[in-house]
Enzyme design. Structure first.
Site, PDB file in Angstrom:
ATOM      1  N   ARG A   1       0.820  -1.217   0.000  1.00  0.00           N
ATOM      2  CA  ARG A   1       0.000   0.000   0.000  1.00  0.00           C
ATOM      3  C   ARG A   1       0.856   1.271   0.000  1.00  0.00           C
ATOM      4  O   ARG A   1       0.480   2.274  -0.595  1.00  0.00           O
ATOM      5  CB  ARG A   1      -0.920  -0.002   1.216  1.00  0.00           C
ATOM      6  CG  ARG A   1      -1.956  -1.101   1.131  1.00  0.00           C
ATOM      7  CD  ARG A   1      -2.813  -1.143   2.347  1.00  0.00           C
ATOM      8  NE  ARG A   1      -3.674   0.015   2.447  1.00  0.00           N
ATOM      9  CZ  ARG A   1      -4.318   0.371   3.539  1.00  0.00           C
ATOM     10  NH1 ARG A   1      -4.198  -0.331   4.641  1.00  0.00           N
ATOM     11  NH2 ARG A   1      -5.085   1.433   3.538  1.00  0.00           N
TER      12      ARG A   1
ATOM     13  N   LYS B   1      -1.331 -19.684   5.019  1.00  0.00           N
ATOM     14  CA  LYS B   1      -2.277 -20.085   6.047  1.00  0.00           C
ATOM     15  C   LYS B   1      -2.672 -18.848   6.847  1.00  0.00           C
ATOM     16  O   LYS B   1      -1.898 -17.904   6.844  1.00  0.00           O
ATOM     17  CB  LYS B   1      -1.686 -21.169   6.934  1.00  0.00           C
ATOM     18  CG  LYS B   1      -0.701 -20.654   8.011  1.00  0.00           C
ATOM     19  CD  LYS B   1      -0.399 -21.690   9.036  1.00  0.00           C
ATOM     20  CE  LYS B   1      -1.143 -21.508  10.311  1.00  0.00           C
ATOM     21  NZ  LYS B   1      -0.590 -20.524  11.239  1.00  0.00           N
TER      22      LYS B   1
ATOM     23  N   ASP C   1       1.589 -24.883   4.038  1.00  0.00           N
ATOM     24  CA  ASP C   1       1.744 -25.169   5.461  1.00  0.00           C
ATOM     25  C   ASP C   1       3.252 -25.292   5.631  1.00  0.00           C
ATOM     26  O   ASP C   1       3.852 -26.276   5.182  1.00  0.00           O
ATOM     27  CB  ASP C   1       1.067 -26.492   5.841  1.00  0.00           C
ATOM     28  CG  ASP C   1       1.191 -26.751   7.331  1.00  0.00           C
ATOM     29  OD1 ASP C   1       2.291 -26.548   7.884  1.00  0.00           O
ATOM     30  OD2 ASP C   1       0.202 -27.156   7.955  1.00  0.00           O
ATOM     31  N   HIS C   2       3.882 -24.300   6.248  1.00  0.00           N
ATOM     32  CA  HIS C   2       5.351 -24.259   6.169  1.00  0.00           C
ATOM     33  C   HIS C   2       6.013 -25.439   6.876  1.00  0.00           C
ATOM     34  O   HIS C   2       7.172 -25.735   6.628  1.00  0.00           O
ATOM     35  CB  HIS C   2       5.897 -22.913   6.663  1.00  0.00           C
ATOM     36  CG  HIS C   2       5.962 -22.776   8.156  1.00  0.00           C
ATOM     37  ND1 HIS C   2       4.908 -22.356   8.910  1.00  0.00           N
ATOM     38  CD2 HIS C   2       6.971 -23.006   9.035  1.00  0.00           C
ATOM     39  CE1 HIS C   2       5.263 -22.331  10.185  1.00  0.00           C
ATOM     40  NE2 HIS C   2       6.508 -22.728  10.297  1.00  0.00           N
TER      41      HIS C   2
ATOM     42  N   LYS D   1       9.921 -28.348   6.138  1.00  0.00           N
ATOM     43  CA  LYS D   1      11.026 -28.690   7.044  1.00  0.00           C
ATOM     44  C   LYS D   1      11.595 -30.057   6.664  1.00  0.00           C
ATOM     45  O   LYS D   1      10.838 -31.016   6.485  1.00  0.00           O
ATOM     46  CB  LYS D   1      10.537 -28.713   8.502  1.00  0.00           C
ATOM     47  CG  LYS D   1      10.101 -27.340   9.036  1.00  0.00           C
ATOM     48  CD  LYS D   1       9.591 -27.440  10.465  1.00  0.00           C
ATOM     49  CE  LYS D   1       8.870 -26.185  10.912  1.00  0.00           C
ATOM     50  NZ  LYS D   1       9.690 -25.156  11.488  1.00  0.00           N
TER      51      LYS D   1
ATOM     52  N   GLU E   1       6.116 -24.140  22.283  1.00  0.00           N
ATOM     53  CA  GLU E   1       6.907 -22.931  22.029  1.00  0.00           C
ATOM     54  C   GLU E   1       7.162 -22.243  23.354  1.00  0.00           C
ATOM     55  O   GLU E   1       6.285 -22.227  24.224  1.00  0.00           O
ATOM     56  CB  GLU E   1       6.133 -21.985  21.118  1.00  0.00           C
ATOM     57  CG  GLU E   1       5.868 -22.535  19.742  1.00  0.00           C
ATOM     58  CD  GLU E   1       5.150 -21.521  18.867  1.00  0.00           C
ATOM     59  OE1 GLU E   1       5.830 -20.776  18.166  1.00  0.00           O
ATOM     60  OE2 GLU E   1       3.906 -21.466  18.924  1.00  0.00           O
TER      61      GLU E   1
ATOM     62  N   ASP F   1      -4.586 -21.967  15.013  1.00  0.00           N
ATOM     63  CA  ASP F   1      -3.262 -21.512  14.592  1.00  0.00           C
ATOM     64  C   ASP F   1      -2.301 -22.682  14.362  1.00  0.00           C
ATOM     65  O   ASP F   1      -1.478 -22.628  13.446  1.00  0.00           O
ATOM     66  CB  ASP F   1      -2.701 -20.580  15.679  1.00  0.00           C
ATOM     67  CG  ASP F   1      -1.378 -19.951  15.278  1.00  0.00           C
ATOM     68  OD1 ASP F   1      -1.297 -19.445  14.146  1.00  0.00           O
ATOM     69  OD2 ASP F   1      -0.422 -19.963  16.096  1.00  0.00           O
TER      70      ASP F   1
ATOM     71  N   HIS G   1      -0.519 -27.411  11.152  1.00  0.00           N
ATOM     72  CA  HIS G   1       0.787 -28.043  11.371  1.00  0.00           C
ATOM     73  C   HIS G   1       0.669 -29.403  12.081  1.00  0.00           C
ATOM     74  O   HIS G   1       1.278 -30.387  11.681  1.00  0.00           O
ATOM     75  CB  HIS G   1       1.695 -27.141  12.211  1.00  0.00           C
ATOM     76  CG  HIS G   1       1.835 -25.750  11.672  1.00  0.00           C
ATOM     77  ND1 HIS G   1       1.880 -25.483  10.325  1.00  0.00           N
ATOM     78  CD2 HIS G   1       1.973 -24.550  12.291  1.00  0.00           C
ATOM     79  CE1 HIS G   1       2.019 -24.177  10.146  1.00  0.00           C
ATOM     80  NE2 HIS G   1       2.076 -23.589  11.325  1.00  0.00           N
TER      81      HIS G   1
ATOM     82  N   LYS H   1       1.841 -21.919  23.623  1.00  0.00           N
ATOM     83  CA  LYS H   1       2.849 -20.855  23.680  1.00  0.00           C
ATOM     84  C   LYS H   1       3.285 -20.692  25.132  1.00  0.00           C
ATOM     85  O   LYS H   1       2.564 -21.075  26.051  1.00  0.00           O
ATOM     86  CB  LYS H   1       2.269 -19.555  23.145  1.00  0.00           C
ATOM     87  CG  LYS H   1       1.939 -19.647  21.654  1.00  0.00           C
ATOM     88  CD  LYS H   1       1.967 -18.302  20.980  1.00  0.00           C
ATOM     89  CE  LYS H   1       1.611 -18.408  19.510  1.00  0.00           C
ATOM     90  NZ  LYS H   1       2.706 -18.881  18.656  1.00  0.00           N
TER      91      LYS H   1
HETATM   92  C1  BG6 Z   1       2.846 -20.332  12.587  1.00  0.00           C
HETATM   93  C2  BG6 Z   1       1.948 -19.892  13.697  1.00  0.00           C
HETATM   94  O1  BG6 Z   1       2.109 -20.917  11.555  1.00  0.00           O
HETATM   95  O2  BG6 Z   1       3.777 -21.279  13.097  1.00  0.00           O
HETATM   96  C3  BG6 Z   1       2.754 -19.295  14.848  1.00  0.00           C
HETATM   97  O3  BG6 Z   1       1.043 -18.919  13.206  1.00  0.00           O
HETATM   98  C4  BG6 Z   1       3.810 -20.283  15.299  1.00  0.00           C
HETATM   99  O4  BG6 Z   1       1.922 -18.933  15.927  1.00  0.00           O
HETATM  100  C5  BG6 Z   1       4.615 -20.774  14.120  1.00  0.00           C
HETATM  101  O5  BG6 Z   1       4.650 -19.610  16.221  1.00  0.00           O
HETATM  102  C6  BG6 Z   1       5.553 -21.883  14.522  1.00  0.00           C
HETATM  103  O6  BG6 Z   1       6.381 -22.176  13.443  1.00  0.00           O
HETATM  104  P1  BG6 Z   1       7.826 -22.753  13.691  1.00  0.00           P
HETATM  105  O7  BG6 Z   1       8.348 -23.048  12.329  1.00  0.00           O
HETATM  106  O8  BG6 Z   1       8.601 -21.706  14.419  1.00  0.00           O
HETATM  107  O9  BG6 Z   1       7.646 -23.973  14.529  1.00  0.00           O
END
Ligand code: BG6
Length: 519
Positions: free
Chosen positions: A62, A169, A198-199, A203, A237, A256, A261, A361
């Protein structure tokens, strides 16, 4: 006590680095957090490794900015990332030359005409006519952007050039919204053009679940209800919600983390061997697992799920705030920062084996792992010994940190008596291979550029995930509680979560006792 397998570093030949197909990556949300923290460092590292010979990047945001101003902003972001904070001038020059920028409102159709024109201009300067559109924006904008891309004809694949879209996501926030988003995207793009991220799938250690299971003849025969007692999947986490309360307040831990994940980790752990390691076959097997999970009734949800919120506490010797004291969190918030659920898969392989998943968390430490607990042996052989010391075998796949695998087993303690102890064999990625894994986003971006959708979520998969999660969200919403159970920051989570596996005679692994030889 541990029997640590001596690392025997694999002598890696210099691998042939993959080269991406030529393309322009158009990033919507180019000045946002995801672009700065993940996408730019990943693109820069890929450029540095020579994988992006003919790739350019067009940022769309923007704020009005020139290309040079955008480049300066990206440079600052790269300095903040551990992977790119030591960038040399030569690499930066090579990367910055590829960065372009244009401003526009994402709900204005003129913006997309301008994107189309800019892409034509870039093509005139030698850029590729293959395009990737990366939606790194807040999710409410996804549908608008997709429709506008269609209106501007940017979805078209003509003269052998391709057009692909990457959707971040969360893909929807429940079953209904995921279906609606799928329908909108399907009106504009074919499924083969769509890459839902989905990251976790990017990994190395997550992909290794399949290699571990299907590349070794010793594990697959025991990977079923005859040998496995229960499976624990943990994503803990130590970080709190940070500056993301705006998003997190409306999401919570279940949406989340569990909805994507953790369910992905579960499907890879439970799926049948695919006939080939390709997008169709792998994703088909994953969807079958999701479909085989029994949906929980409201009564079962009350018994088999736990949610809680962190209060103040101490992590690594430092005092940290409770969730409600975090910036942007409502005083009476009932958003869960911890979620645990027991899933049961009704198929021949897994019937009767609970899969417990938990995430939170501000827990005692960062740890993502899958622990497969095997059944206890009949211990008549050791009847005269303190048999309670022979613990059942556990196979632990450590996703992060200290990436590796541990197998525990019983061994006789040296001495005159038949006394046993639990020992463990460790494999550590770091010492085993001696090379660093690419970041998940590097892996995934390269896959999109090469047209490989194996590590992305298929439309029916996204819906199958929500089909399991939405009833839990609804049941929780219907409970209309005033406050959630609480856990101290720095702990293993709420006491209520312990009851979940204990009901079946199982227990969670303690977060601080899970260190292995890689620590
Ligand atoms: C994200 C979540 O998709 O994944 C976050 O939105 C989370 O809340 C994160 O902290 C964790 O990813 P990673 O790769 O650090 O385990």
């Amino acid at each position: 006590m541990s029997a640590v397998v001596e690392p025997n570093p694999v002598q890696l030949e210099q691998p042939q680095l993959p080269n991406a197909d030529p393309c322009v990556v158009v990033i919507f949300g180019a000045t946002g957090d995801l672009t700065k923290r993940k996408l730019m460092p990943a693109l820069c590292r890929l450029t540095d490794q020579g994988c992006l010979e003919s790739v350019r990047v067009l940022g769309v945001g923007r704020s009005p900015m020139t290309d040079e101003e955008f480049q300066a902003q990206v440079r600052d972001a790269l300095k903040e990332s551990k992977k790119t904070d030591h960038l040399d001038e030569e690499t930066w020059r090579e990367f910055s030359e590829r960065l372009h920028y244009m401003s526009g409102e994402l709900d204005d159709k003129n913006t997309y005409q301008q994107v189309a024109e800019r892409l034509k201009e870039l093509a005139g300067e030698g850029a590729s006519k293959n395009h990737i559109f990366y939606l790194a924006t807040p999710p409410p904008l996804f549908s608008t952007i997709v429709k506008q891309l269609g209106e501007a004809g940017l979805n078209k694949e003509e003269d052998g050039h391709w057009s692909r879209i990457i959707i971040e996501k969360p893909f929807g926030r429940d079953l209904e919204s995921a279906k609606a988003l799928n329908a909108t995207v399907a009106e504009v793009f074919k499924e083969s053009q769509i890459y839902r991220i989905d990251h976790y799938l990017g990994k190395d250690t997550v992909q290794n679940i399949l290699v571990f299971r299907f590349g070794n003849s010793m594990f697959e025969p025991i990977w079923n209800r005859n040998y496995v007692d229960y499976v624990e999947i943990t994503a803990a986490e130590s970080l709190g919600v940070g500056s993301r309360a705006g998003y997190y307040e409306g999401a919570g831990a279940l949406r989340d983390m569990v909805a994507n994940h953790l369910l992905q980790l579960l499907t890879l752990t439970a799926m049948e061997p695919p006939v080939a390691f390709d997008a169709d076959n792998v994703r088909e097997e994953k969807v079958q697992v999701l479909r085989s999970i029994r949906r929980l009734t409201p009564e079962q949800i009350a018994e088999r799920s736990v949610r809680a919120q962190y209060g103040p506490g101490t992590i690594d010797g430092e005092k940290v705030k409770g969730y409600k004291e975090e910036e942007g969190v409502a005083a009476g918030s009932t958003t869960e920062t911890y979620a645990a659920v027991e899933f049961n898969i009704s198929n021949w392989r897994w019937s009767g084996v609970p899969f417990y998943v938990r995430t939170g968390k501000r827990l005692a430490r960062q740890l993502t792992e899958i622990a497969v607990h095997l059944k206890r042996t009949p211990q008549a052989l050791f009847a005269r010994t303190p048999t309670e010391e022979i613990e059942p075998n556990v196979i632990v796949l450590r996703i992060q940190p200290n990436e590796g695998i541990t197998v525990t087993f019983g061994a006789k303690r040296p001495g005159f008596e038949m006394v046993t102890n639990t020992v463990h064999m460790d494999f550590c990625y770091q010492s085993g291979f001696g090379v660093e894994s690419p970041d998940a986003y590097e892996m995934l971006l390269l896959d999109v550029m090469q047209g490989d959708a194996t590590l992305f979520i298929r439309s029916d998969e996204a819906e199958a995930q929500w089909r399991l999660i939405t009833p839990i969200e609804e049941a929780w919403a219907n409970q209309q509680i005033q406050a959630l159970p609480h856990y101290d920051a720095g702990s293993d989570g709420p006491a209520e979560a312990d009851d979940l596996p204990i009901g079946n005679g199982h227990h969670w692994r303690r977060l601080m006792e899970t260190q292995a030889g890689c620590d």
